[in-house]
Design an enzyme around this catalytic site. Structure first.
Site, short mmCIF file in Angstrom:
data_model
loop_
_atom_site.label_atom_id
_atom_site.label_comp_id
_atom_site.label_asym_id
_atom_site.label_seq_id
_atom_site.Cartn_x
_atom_site.Cartn_y
_atom_site.Cartn_z
N GLU A 1 0.78 -1.31 -0.03
CA GLU A 1 0.02 -0.06 0.06
C GLU A 1 0.76 1.25 0.02
O GLU A 1 1.91 1.30 0.72
CB GLU A 1 -0.88 -0.05 1.38
CG GLU A 1 -2.10 0.89 1.26
CD GLU A 1 -2.74 0.74 2.59
OE1 GLU A 1 -3.26 -0.19 2.98
OE2 GLU A 1 -3.27 1.74 3.22
N ASP B 1 0.17 5.26 0.46
CA ASP B 1 -1.00 6.28 0.77
C ASP B 1 -0.69 7.61 0.88
O ASP B 1 0.55 8.10 1.68
CB ASP B 1 -1.21 6.01 2.44
CG ASP B 1 -1.70 4.61 2.95
OD1 ASP B 1 -2.52 4.01 2.00
OD2 ASP B 1 -1.31 4.02 3.80
N GLU C 1 -2.96 10.75 2.95
CA GLU C 1 -4.18 10.80 4.10
C GLU C 1 -4.13 12.30 4.31
O GLU C 1 -3.27 12.86 4.69
CB GLU C 1 -4.08 9.89 5.03
CG GLU C 1 -5.28 9.01 5.35
CD GLU C 1 -5.11 8.17 6.52
OE1 GLU C 1 -5.85 7.23 6.69
OE2 GLU C 1 -3.94 8.33 7.42
N HIS D 1 -0.80 12.66 5.66
CA HIS D 1 -0.03 11.65 6.13
C HIS D 1 0.41 10.87 4.82
O HIS D 1 -0.16 10.96 3.97
CB HIS D 1 -1.11 10.67 6.92
CG HIS D 1 -1.09 10.93 8.23
ND1 HIS D 1 -1.89 10.12 9.19
CD2 HIS D 1 -1.03 11.96 9.08
CE1 HIS D 1 -1.82 10.53 10.38
NE2 HIS D 1 -1.42 11.74 10.27
N THR D 2 1.61 10.36 5.11
CA THR D 2 2.16 9.47 3.96
C THR D 2 2.54 8.17 4.72
O THR D 2 3.12 8.11 5.71
CB THR D 2 3.48 9.98 3.13
OG1 THR D 2 4.56 10.27 3.98
CG2 THR D 2 2.99 11.30 2.63
N ASN D 3 2.45 6.78 3.90
CA ASN D 3 2.79 5.69 4.59
C ASN D 3 2.80 4.81 3.51
O ASN D 3 2.84 4.84 2.07
CB ASN D 3 1.57 4.99 5.44
CG ASN D 3 2.29 4.40 6.64
OD1 ASN D 3 3.37 3.79 6.39
ND2 ASN D 3 1.44 4.24 7.53
N ARG E 1 5.13 3.33 8.86
CA ARG E 1 5.98 4.19 8.23
C ARG E 1 5.61 5.31 8.09
O ARG E 1 5.76 6.03 6.98
CB ARG E 1 6.73 3.49 6.64
CG ARG E 1 7.17 2.15 6.94
CD ARG E 1 8.22 1.85 5.80
NE ARG E 1 8.86 0.46 5.82
CZ ARG E 1 8.39 -0.65 5.46
NH1 ARG E 1 7.24 -0.77 4.69
NH2 ARG E 1 8.98 -1.94 5.53
N GLY F 1 -5.66 15.03 17.45
CA GLY F 1 -5.58 13.78 18.21
C GLY F 1 -7.21 13.43 18.66
O GLY F 1 -7.34 12.68 19.57
N ARG G 1 8.90 5.17 19.82
CA ARG G 1 7.77 4.18 19.20
C ARG G 1 8.77 2.71 18.89
O ARG G 1 8.11 1.46 18.97
CB ARG G 1 7.36 4.64 18.05
CG ARG G 1 6.29 3.53 17.16
CD ARG G 1 5.36 4.53 16.37
NE ARG G 1 4.39 3.57 16.10
CZ ARG G 1 3.65 3.79 15.11
NH1 ARG G 1 3.45 4.94 14.47
NH2 ARG G 1 2.59 2.83 14.65
#
Ligand code: NAG
Ligand code: NAG
Length: 291
Positions: free
Chosen positions: A99, A101, A103, A116-118, A127, A197, A279
């Protein structure tokens, strides 16, 4: 191909060229869900997705692609879009899916959207990189591009690269290069997490919320019945159909592109998983130390 690259010295300027052939939403996409909330207008030149309290909506490409340079212009939900998320992505199917992405997280009027990118490879994501934009994405259409070839995945906004995910398969890091993907987009309510959030909720008095799409262009290898429209993707630089050259199959960021990307990352990046040691207490993902 060499002469083409000389004439057009950078990826930056390549993305600014007017697409050779602009797609038609009737021909290229199916309205996948939303019960009338997704609409194709203007003889196929414009597509809109809308969201109200009862449902969002989405569309998907008819074709599957295995590599491509895919451009779409989006105009995001204007005004108070807090709580809404528009996703625009490529995805394969199955438990070990790939995928790529984009977003777009809405915000209160006047406050900035977050992008957002992934990248998922073989079902594994984690990622995330987040950016602000350097313009208001709700007043005009802007071009969001994914270049996906056997060497890298490059996310660009109005021709400016913002992220590159290189193929480091030789280091054992899986890269999406074998599963054909479809293009998907959807607009939905995510006010449990999207804006500050989850603190700012969707204001349903403002519904329906609408995002618009136009000027889809895919210079891409279409995957059908187990074969690619680009006969030999890894090596071919010649046209497969005679209509468009596949220079993009071996394209990488040149120094101008790298420079532009660094500018974006320095000034507009909000979050990068590659610096999130909290994380990943056991150590950052391996690609973070290689790129
Ligand atoms: C919304 O705007 C606020 C600042 O006013 C910012 O902190 C936040 O990151 C913005 N975006 C989202 C999606 O929350
Ligand atoms: C793919 O195969 C199906 C049947 O298996 C056939 O109907 C279709 O025409 C084929 N498509 C192409 C592009 O060859």
């Amino acid at each position: 191909m060499a002469s083409l690259l000389l004439l057009v010295p950078s990826l930056f300027s390549l993305f600014l060229l007017v697409p050779a052939s602009v797609g038609n939403f009737y021909n290229d996409f199916d309205l996948a869900w939303g019960d009338g909330r997704a609409n194709v207008l203007n003889n196929g030149d414009l597509l809109t997705l809308s969201l109200d309290r009862a449902s969002g909506s989405g569309f998907q490409s008819k074709n599957e692609y295995l590599f491509g340079k895919i451009d779409m212009q989006l105009k995001l939900v204007p005004g108070n879009s807090a709580g809404t998320v528009a996703a625009y992505y490529l995805s394969s199917r199955g438990a070990t899916w790939d995928e790529i992405d984009f977003e777009f997280l809405g915000n209160v009027s006047g406050d900035p959207y977050i992008v957002h990118t992934n990248v998922f490879s073989q079902g594994k994501g984690n990622r995330l990189q987040q950016f602000y934009l350097w313009f208001n994405p709700t007043t005009d259409f802007h071009t969001y591009s994914i270049l996906w070839n056997p060497r890298s995945i490059i996310f660009s906004v109005d021709g400016t690269p913002i992220r590159e995910f290189k193929n480091m398969g030789s280091s054992g890091i899986p890269f999406p290069n074998s599963q054909p993907m479809r293009i998907y987009s959807s607009l939905w309510n995510a006010d449990d997490w999207a804006t500050r959030g989850g603190l700012v909720k969707t204001d349903w008095n403002l519904a329906p919320f609408t995002a618009s799409y136009r000027n889809f262009n895919a210079d891409a290898c279409i995957w059908s019945n187990g074969t690619s429209s680009c006969n030999s993707p890894a090596t071919s630089s010649a046209s497969s159909s005679g209509s468009s050259s596949s220079y993009w199959l071996s394209l990488q960021l040149d120094s101008t592109g790298q420079h532009r990307m660094k500018w974006v990352q320095k000034n507009y990046m909000i979050y990068n998983y590659c610096t999130d040691t909290e994380r990943f207490p056991q150590g950052l993902p391996p690609e973070c130390n290689l790129s």
